[in-house]
Design an enzyme around this catalytic site. Structure first.
Site, mmCIF file in Angstrom:
data_model
loop_
_atom_site.group_PDB
_atom_site.id
_atom_site.type_symbol
_atom_site.label_atom_id
_atom_site.label_comp_id
_atom_site.label_asym_id
_atom_site.label_seq_id
_atom_site.Cartn_x
_atom_site.Cartn_y
_atom_site.Cartn_z
ATOM 1 N N CYS A 174 18.283 -14.684 -38.538
ATOM 2 C CA CYS A 174 19.035 -14.401 -38.381
ATOM 3 C C CYS A 174 19.932 -15.417 -38.927
ATOM 4 O O CYS A 174 19.727 -16.067 -39.083
ATOM 5 C CB CYS A 174 19.828 -14.629 -36.359
ATOM 6 S SG CYS A 174 21.190 -14.883 -36.295
ATOM 7 N N HIS A 265 17.354 -2.674 -40.782
ATOM 8 C CA HIS A 265 19.058 -2.508 -40.304
ATOM 9 C C HIS A 265 19.198 -1.240 -41.239
ATOM 10 O O HIS A 265 18.105 -0.370 -42.301
ATOM 11 C CB HIS A 265 19.537 -3.305 -41.875
ATOM 12 C CG HIS A 265 20.210 -4.985 -40.746
ATOM 13 N ND1 HIS A 265 20.800 -5.547 -40.401
ATOM 14 C CD2 HIS A 265 18.992 -6.166 -41.267
ATOM 15 C CE1 HIS A 265 20.854 -6.714 -40.654
ATOM 16 N NE2 HIS A 265 19.110 -6.790 -40.601
ATOM 17 N N GLU A 320 24.290 -4.963 -33.107
ATOM 18 C CA GLU A 320 22.931 -5.511 -33.152
ATOM 19 C C GLU A 320 22.168 -5.081 -32.276
ATOM 20 O O GLU A 320 22.979 -4.686 -31.351
ATOM 21 C CB GLU A 320 23.408 -6.547 -33.447
ATOM 22 C CG GLU A 320 24.345 -7.223 -33.994
ATOM 23 C CD GLU A 320 23.653 -9.004 -34.661
ATOM 24 O OE1 GLU A 320 22.976 -9.514 -33.916
ATOM 25 O OE2 GLU A 320 24.615 -10.005 -34.776
ATOM 26 N N CYS A 329 27.216 -11.172 -38.410
ATOM 27 C CA CYS A 329 25.865 -10.296 -38.158
ATOM 28 C C CYS A 329 25.773 -10.862 -39.979
ATOM 29 O O CYS A 329 25.373 -10.200 -40.867
ATOM 30 C CB CYS A 329 25.535 -9.016 -38.286
ATOM 31 S SG CYS A 329 23.372 -9.204 -38.882
ATOM 32 N N GLY A 332 22.748 -8.808 -41.879
ATOM 33 C CA GLY A 332 23.685 -7.511 -42.054
ATOM 34 C C GLY A 332 24.206 -7.615 -42.893
ATOM 35 O O GLY A 332 24.907 -6.487 -44.173
HETATM 36 N N1 LIG Z 1 19.775 -8.761 -33.432
HETATM 37 C C1 LIG Z 1 19.083 -9.055 -34.737
HETATM 38 C C2 LIG Z 1 19.202 -10.879 -34.852
HETATM 39 C C3 LIG Z 1 19.932 -11.478 -34.940
HETATM 40 C C4 LIG Z 1 20.606 -11.598 -36.839
HETATM 41 C C5 LIG Z 1 22.209 -11.716 -36.535
HETATM 42 N N2 LIG Z 1 23.642 -11.844 -35.650
HETATM 43 C C6 LIG Z 1 22.325 -12.240 -38.130
HETATM 44 O O1 LIG Z 1 23.380 -13.245 -37.767
HETATM 45 O O2 LIG Z 1 21.334 -11.999 -38.581
HETATM 46 C C7 LIG Z 1 18.286 -8.326 -34.974
HETATM 47 O O3 LIG Z 1 17.369 -8.336 -33.723
HETATM 48 O O4 LIG Z 1 17.416 -8.340 -36.197
#
Ligand SMILES: N[C@H](CCC[C@H](N)C(=O)O)C(=O)O
Length: 386
Positions: A174, A265, A320, A329, A332
Site C-alpha cells: 500500500c 493494477h 481499489e 492510491c 496505483g
Molecule cells: N487496495 C489495494 C491495497 C491498498 C493500495 C492503495 N491504498 C495504495 O495506496 O497503494 C489492493 O488490494 O491491492
C-alpha cells in the site's frame, strides 16, 4: 499488582503545532483515566465505556503543556511499552493483551485513510480480518480504507508491514499506507528531521524516507510487467507484458495496460473508439466492480482510469481492490506513470492528480525503480473496544 492512576500534571499553555498532537493524546489519556476513576484498573484495562472511544478531532484551541507527552502517546498505542504509570509487571502486560481494547493512531495519505496499529511485539496481527472489516466501517466503526500493522523486521529490515483492506482481504502493498507507516514510526520513536526505514512487505523491500518538510519519499521498487506475474490472464501482446491491449467489460472494449507494484493494477486511458476519458464523469460504483472482479484477474485488481493533462501531469480516479473508490492510491499512481510511459503518453516524471491531492511519481531509467513523494498526516489517536 494494581496500578493507581496518577493524576496528570499539566498547565494550560503550549505552542500549537507539533505539541498539539501530544495534547490530543494527553486528553485521551485523561478521559480514559476519568472513565476509569476506580483505583484498581490500569490505563489499558478501563471498562469500555462511550468515553473509551477517544475520537478527538484535531482542535487548534487545545492548550495544554504536555509534560510527559511522548510516553503518553506511546502508552496509549503501545500497550507493551513501559507505561507512563510506571514500569509494568508481567501481570499488567498480560492484562493489557487480553483486556479487549485496541489503541490506534488514525493517519491518512491524501484522504486514503488507515487505522495504524503498533504491533511491534508480535508477528501476529492484533486484529483479525473480520475485526478489521468492523473497524473500517464508517458508520459502525472507526472508519478507514484499511488497518495497517507495524511489525518486527524480517531478515534484517527495521520493520515489517501488513495491511488488511476494508473488506478484510490482505494486499501485498500500500503506497499511501507506507508513507503513513513511516510517519507513525517517527512519531512513536519521537524522531526529528529526515529518517529512512527498511520495511519488509508483501511486495518485497520498500524504503520510505521522512523528509524535513514532513513529506515522505518512497522507493517503491521495480514495476512487474510480466502478465502472469501481475497476475492477469489477458494474453501478453508486447514481449510478455499487456500494454494497450483490449479488454471487454460488459459489452464495452477498453484499452488496458497491466502493472504490478506488488499488487495488481489495470490501467486504462479509455475505451476503444471513444473520445479521451473524462475521469470526473465516470460512475466508479458501476464500472469499478466489473473490472475488480473480471475473470481476467485471478487475484482481482485495482483499476485506474487516467486522463492525460500533459506529458508531465496525469489525472486519475481509482477503484481499489478490497476498498472500492478511494481518494488516492499510491501504488496505483506509480502504476499509471509506468503505463503512460509504456504507451508513449508521458514523461517518466509526472504529477499525479487524485481526488485527495497530488503525488509526485518518477520511474527512473537508471535503476528501473519507481519513486513516490507525498504527504502523510496524523488525524487522531483512539482506543476502541474489540
Ligand atoms: N487496495 C489495494 C491495497 C491498498 C493500495 C492503495 N491504498 C495504495 O495506496 O497503494 C489492493 O488490494 O491491492
Amino acid at each position: 499488582m494494581t496500578t493507581r492512576l496518577k493524576t496528570w500534571v499539566f498547565s494550560q499553555t503550549c505552542e500549537i503545532g507539533s505539541r498539539s498532537r501530544a495534547s490530543l493524546a494527553l486528553r485521551a489519556a485523561m478521559a480514559m483515566s476519568a472513565s476509569s476513576s476506580s483505583t484498581s484498573s490500569n490505563l489499558f484495562c478501563t471498562k469500555p465505556t462511550p468515553k473509551s472511544l477517544f475520537l478527538l478531532p484535531r482542535n487548534p484551541n487545545l492548550r495544554f503543556r504536555a509534560a510527559p507527552f511522548l510516553p503518553c502517546i506511546r502508552a496509549l498505542i503501545t500497550p507493551s511499552a513501559p507505561s507512563i504509570l510506571g514500569v509494568e509487571t508481567t501481570e499488567e502486560k498480560s492484562k493489557n493483551e487480553d483486556c479487549g481494547f485496541l489503541h490506534f493512531a488514525k493517519y491518512h495519505g491524501l484522504g486514503n485513510d488507515f487505522i495504524m496499529v503498533d504491533n511491534r511485539d508480535s508477528m501476529e496481527p492484533m486484529v483479525t480480518p473480520e475485526q478489521a472489516v468492523k473497524l473500517c466501517d464508517r458508520n459502525f466503526g472507526v472508519g478507514a480504507d484499511g488497518v495497517i500493522f507495524v511489525m518486527p523486521g524480517v531478515d534484517g529490515t527495521d520493520y515489517s508491514m501488513r495491511i488488511f483492506n476494508s473488506d478484510g482481504s490482505e494486499p501485498e502493498m500500500c503506497g499511501n499506507g507506507i508513507r503513513c507507516f513511516a510517519r507513525f514510526i517517527a512519531e512513536l520513536k519521537n524522531l526529528q528531521g529526515s529518517q529512512s526505514f527498511t520495511i519488509h512487505t508483501g511486495a518485497g523491500l520498500i524504503v520510505p524516507r521522512v523528509e524535513d518538510d514532513a513529506k515522505v519519499t518512497v522507493d517503491m521498487g521495480q514495476p512487474v510487467l510480466r502478465a502472469l506475474a501481475v497476475p492477469t490472464k489477458i494474453p501478453a501482446n508486447k514481449d510478455d507484458a499487456v500494454i494497450g491491449a483490449e479488454l471487454l467489460v460488459e459489452g464495452k472494449t477498453w484499452n488496458v495496460t497491466c502493472v504490478s507494484m506488488g499488487n495488481p493494477h489495470c490501467v486504462t486511458f479509455g475505451a476503444k473508439q471513444c473520445n479521451a476519458l473524462q475521469v470526473d464523469d465516470l460512475k466508479l460504483q458501476d464500472i469499478g466492480p466489473k473490472f475488480e472482479h473480471h475473470e481476467m484477474f485471478p487475484s482481482r485488481t485495482n483499476t485506474e482510469f487516467v486522463e492525460v493533462i500533459s506529458r508531465s501531469h496525469l489525472k486519475m480516479r481509482v477503484w481499489e481492490r478490497g476498498a472500492g473508490a478511494t481518494l488516492a492510491c499510491g501504488t496505483g499512481a506509480c502504476a499509471i506513470v509506468v503505463a503512460s510511459v509504456l504507451e508513449g503518453r508521458s514523461e517518466r516524471k509526472c504529477a499525479v492528480d487524485l481526488p485527495g491531492g497530488l503525488l509526485e511519481i518518477e520511474w527512473r531509467e537508471d535503476d528501473n525503480h519507481v519513486y513516490m513523494t507525498g504527504p502523510a498526516e496524523l488525524v487522531f489517536y483512539g482506543s476502541v473496544p474489540l
